[in-house]
Design a protein around this motif. Structure first.
Motif, PDB file in Angstrom:
ATOM      1  N   LEU A  40       0.824  -1.208   0.000  1.00 40.22           N
ATOM      2  CA  LEU A  40       0.000   0.000   0.000  1.00 40.22           C
ATOM      3  C   LEU A  40       0.863   1.266   0.000  1.00 40.22           C
ATOM      4  O   LEU A  40       0.519   2.262  -0.649  1.00 40.22           O
ATOM      5  N   ALA A  41       1.976   1.228   0.728  1.00 37.88           N
ATOM      6  CA  ALA A  41       2.875   2.391   0.765  1.00 37.88           C
ATOM      7  C   ALA A  41       3.484   2.644  -0.600  1.00 37.88           C
ATOM      8  O   ALA A  41       3.637   3.797  -1.033  1.00 37.88           O
ATOM      9  N   ARG A  42       3.818   1.569  -1.309  1.00 40.33           N
ATOM     10  CA  ARG A  42       4.397   1.709  -2.652  1.00 40.33           C
ATOM     11  C   ARG A  42       3.393   2.368  -3.607  1.00 40.33           C
ATOM     12  O   ARG A  42       3.762   3.201  -4.437  1.00 40.33           O
ATOM     13  N   GLU A  43       2.118   2.013  -3.454  1.00 36.97           N
ATOM     14  CA  GLU A  43       1.078   2.559  -4.334  1.00 36.97           C
ATOM     15  C   GLU A  43       0.916   4.066  -4.173  1.00 36.97           C
ATOM     16  O   GLU A  43       0.603   4.767  -5.139  1.00 36.97           O
ATOM     17  N   ILE A  44       1.124   4.574  -2.947  1.00 35.83           N
ATOM     18  CA  ILE A  44       0.890   6.002  -2.707  1.00 35.83           C
ATOM     19  C   ILE A  44       2.188   6.790  -2.541  1.00 35.83           C
ATOM     20  O   ILE A  44       2.161   7.998  -2.287  1.00 35.83           O
ATOM     21  N   GLY A  45       3.325   6.102  -2.661  1.00 33.72           N
ATOM     22  CA  GLY A  45       4.608   6.782  -2.546  1.00 33.72           C
ATOM     23  C   GLY A  45       4.982   7.169  -1.133  1.00 33.72           C
ATOM     24  O   GLY A  45       5.740   8.119  -0.919  1.00 33.72           O
ATOM     25  N   HIS A  46       4.467   6.426  -0.160  1.00 34.59           N
ATOM     26  CA  HIS A  46       4.792   6.719   1.242  1.00 34.59           C
ATOM     27  C   HIS A  46       6.115   6.056   1.610  1.00 34.59           C
ATOM     28  O   HIS A  46       6.317   4.861   1.375  1.00 34.59           O
ATOM     29  N   GLN A  47       7.002   6.809   2.230  1.00 30.86           N
ATOM     30  CA  GLN A  47       8.322   6.303   2.601  1.00 30.86           C
ATOM     31  C   GLN A  47       8.249   5.525   3.908  1.00 30.86           C
ATOM     32  O   GLN A  47       7.793   6.047   4.931  1.00 30.86           O
ATOM     33  N   LEU A  48       8.704   4.282   3.879  1.00 33.76           N
ATOM     34  CA  LEU A  48       8.713   3.429   5.063  1.00 33.76           C
ATOM     35  C   LEU A  48      10.141   3.290   5.605  1.00 33.76           C
ATOM     36  O   LEU A  48      11.110   3.480   4.860  1.00 33.76           O
ATOM     37  N   PRO A  49      10.282   2.928   6.877  1.00 35.78           N
ATOM     38  CA  PRO A  49      11.622   2.740   7.446  1.00 35.78           C
ATOM     39  C   PRO A  49      12.309   1.465   6.971  1.00 35.78           C
ATOM     40  O   PRO A  49      13.501   1.271   7.216  1.00 35.78           O
ATOM     41  N   ALA A  50      11.584   0.589   6.274  1.00 42.32           N
ATOM     42  CA  ALA A  50      12.156  -0.633   5.696  1.00 42.32           C
ATOM     43  C   ALA A  50      11.346  -0.985   4.456  1.00 42.32           C
ATOM     44  O   ALA A  50      10.151  -0.722   4.390  1.00 42.32           O
ATOM     45  N   ASP A  51      12.009  -1.608   3.465  1.00 44.05           N
ATOM     46  CA  ASP A  51      11.364  -1.828   2.165  1.00 44.05           C
ATOM     47  C   ASP A  51      10.752  -3.209   1.985  1.00 44.05           C
ATOM     48  O   ASP A  51       9.962  -3.419   1.067  1.00 44.05           O
ATOM     49  N   ASP A  52      11.125  -4.162   2.814  1.00 46.98           N
ATOM     50  CA  ASP A  52      10.552  -5.506   2.670  1.00 46.98           C
ATOM     51  C   ASP A  52       9.776  -5.868   3.929  1.00 46.98           C
ATOM     52  O   ASP A  52      10.005  -5.307   5.011  1.00 46.98           O
ATOM     53  N   ALA A  53       8.843  -6.809   3.776  1.00 44.67           N
ATOM     54  CA  ALA A  53       7.907  -7.128   4.851  1.00 44.67           C
ATOM     55  C   ALA A  53       8.610  -7.630   6.109  1.00 44.67           C
ATOM     56  O   ALA A  53       8.259  -7.228   7.229  1.00 44.67           O
TER      57      ALA A  53
END
Length: 366
Positions: A40-53
């Motif tokens: 979901l973060a990838r879809e809206i361009g939201h930056q997460l503290p880690a890229d994989d689950a």
């Protein structure tokens, strides 16, 4: 059945997973799957503290365990950020219930603050409708093995509690069972929202209040005696009104005695309480003494993602800490079902037709 009855056979993790469970205190924005957050973060361009689950799940647990309130609250910034559209809310709600079913939960009340999900243009009504759509889809797919209701939460630092209370009433025959307030207790007493609670009482509605977690007895007292709460969200600090003498004699203060006498349910969340500092460890968690004293104790998860927990994990942790057996787990479960914001006949049906037969089988086989 009321009170602790010890047994010699300790339930195992897999046995507890199969047992029917009831959860009354579980936050929707605290129970997302890490993989879903990444997508979901990838879809809206939201930056997460880690890229994989896997890394993200680890980050959530570490941030929640850090002892820093700022880092703990930051975790919700990320979950709420990806829950701003109809489709995202439907997916999160559906997966939330799917995970409860896999954990053996037969009744759940799931809370969240609709006001936190309107940043992309959804109305409060559309937020509730999307969550209900997700719940309905998951319940149908489970073949009715679970009953799920929403609890609509108002944020105690904001000024929308009356609006959310009215929203809860408008949805109460369509999946919403009650109302709640959450957020920082210190500086934001429940009496700030007294008009909302008085409105709900006039409407013969149910509500719980987060109280007695980060703040002590005044918060609990106000929630019950000023606001009329049906249940206490956490309520762990009621232990401050209980004295244990050196010889083991226990004395209850007037507030603790009132809570016990009136059978006011305590929505206890052991793992979460340890993370937030409301309890030092599982072995010393007040739930042990409160259970022994026969308060209306229920066991809950609070935020499954942040605490890396489930109802199974919470129960197993209590089994290990206090040597509880099947009778104790059944007691917690029936306590919770008795305390649900569901009509009496529906509560009774789940107790008599689902919970008791399953536990009788587990007890007789142990």
């Amino acid at each position: 059945m009321d009170g602790r009855i010890g047994t010699v056979t300790r339930p195992t993790l897999e046995e507890v997973r199969r047992a029917p469970k009831v959860v009354l205190h579980d936050h929707l924005d605290g129970g997302l799957r890490p993989a879903t957050i990444v997508e979901l973060a990838r879809e809206i361009g939201h930056q997460l503290p880690a890229d994989d689950a896997e890394s993200l799940g680890r980050w959530f647990a570490e941030a929640a365990d850090s002892g820093s309130l700022e880092r703990y609250l930051e975790t919700f910034d990320h979950t709420v950020a990806v829950m701003q559209t109809h489709d995202a809310l439907v997916r999160v709600a559906r997966e939330f219930v799917e995970d409860l079913v896999a954990d053996g939960v037969v009744y759940a009340e799931v809370r969240y603050a609709p006001e936190q999900h309107v940043e992309s243009g959804l109305t409060l009504d559309e937020v509730v409708a999307a969550v209900q759509e997700g719940f309905d889809a998951a319940v149908a797919a489970a073949g009715g093995r679970i009953v799920v209701r929403q609890l609509l939460t108002a944020m105690r630092h904001a000024a929308r509690s009356m609006e959310i209370a009215e929203l809860a009433i408008s949805w109460r025959d369509r999946g919403v069972a009650g109302f709640d307030i959450a957020g920082a207790e210190a500086g934001y007493p429940p009496t700030r929202h007294l008009d909302a609670f008085e409105y709900l009482q006039r409407e013969n509605s149910h509500f719980t209040i987060h109280a007695g977690e980060a703040f002590g007895l005044p918060s609990i007292w106000q929630a019950i005696q000023w606001c009329g709460a049906d249940r206490l969200g956490h309520g762990v600090r009621i232990i401050d009104d209980i004295t244990v003498a050196d010889d083991g004699q226990v004395t209850l203060g007037r507030l603790a005695a009132y809570v016990r006498d009136q059978r006011i349910p305590l929505e206890m969340c052991p793992s979460s309480n340890i993370q937030t500092g409301a309890a030092e460890s599982m072995a010393t968690h007040p739930i042990g003494l409160l259970t022994q004293l026969r308060f209306r104790v229920t066991v809950n998860t609070d935020n499954r993602l942040m605490s890396s927990t489930s109802m199974t994990d919470e129960m197993v942790a209590l089994v290990e800490a206090f040597d509880y057996g099947w009778e104790d787990l059944r007691w917690f479960t029936i306590n919770a079902m008795k305390s649900a914001f569901l009509p009496f006949d529906e509560r009774l049906a789940i107790i008599d037709e689902v919970i008791k037969p399953a536990y009788e089988e587990l007890i007789s086989g142990s």
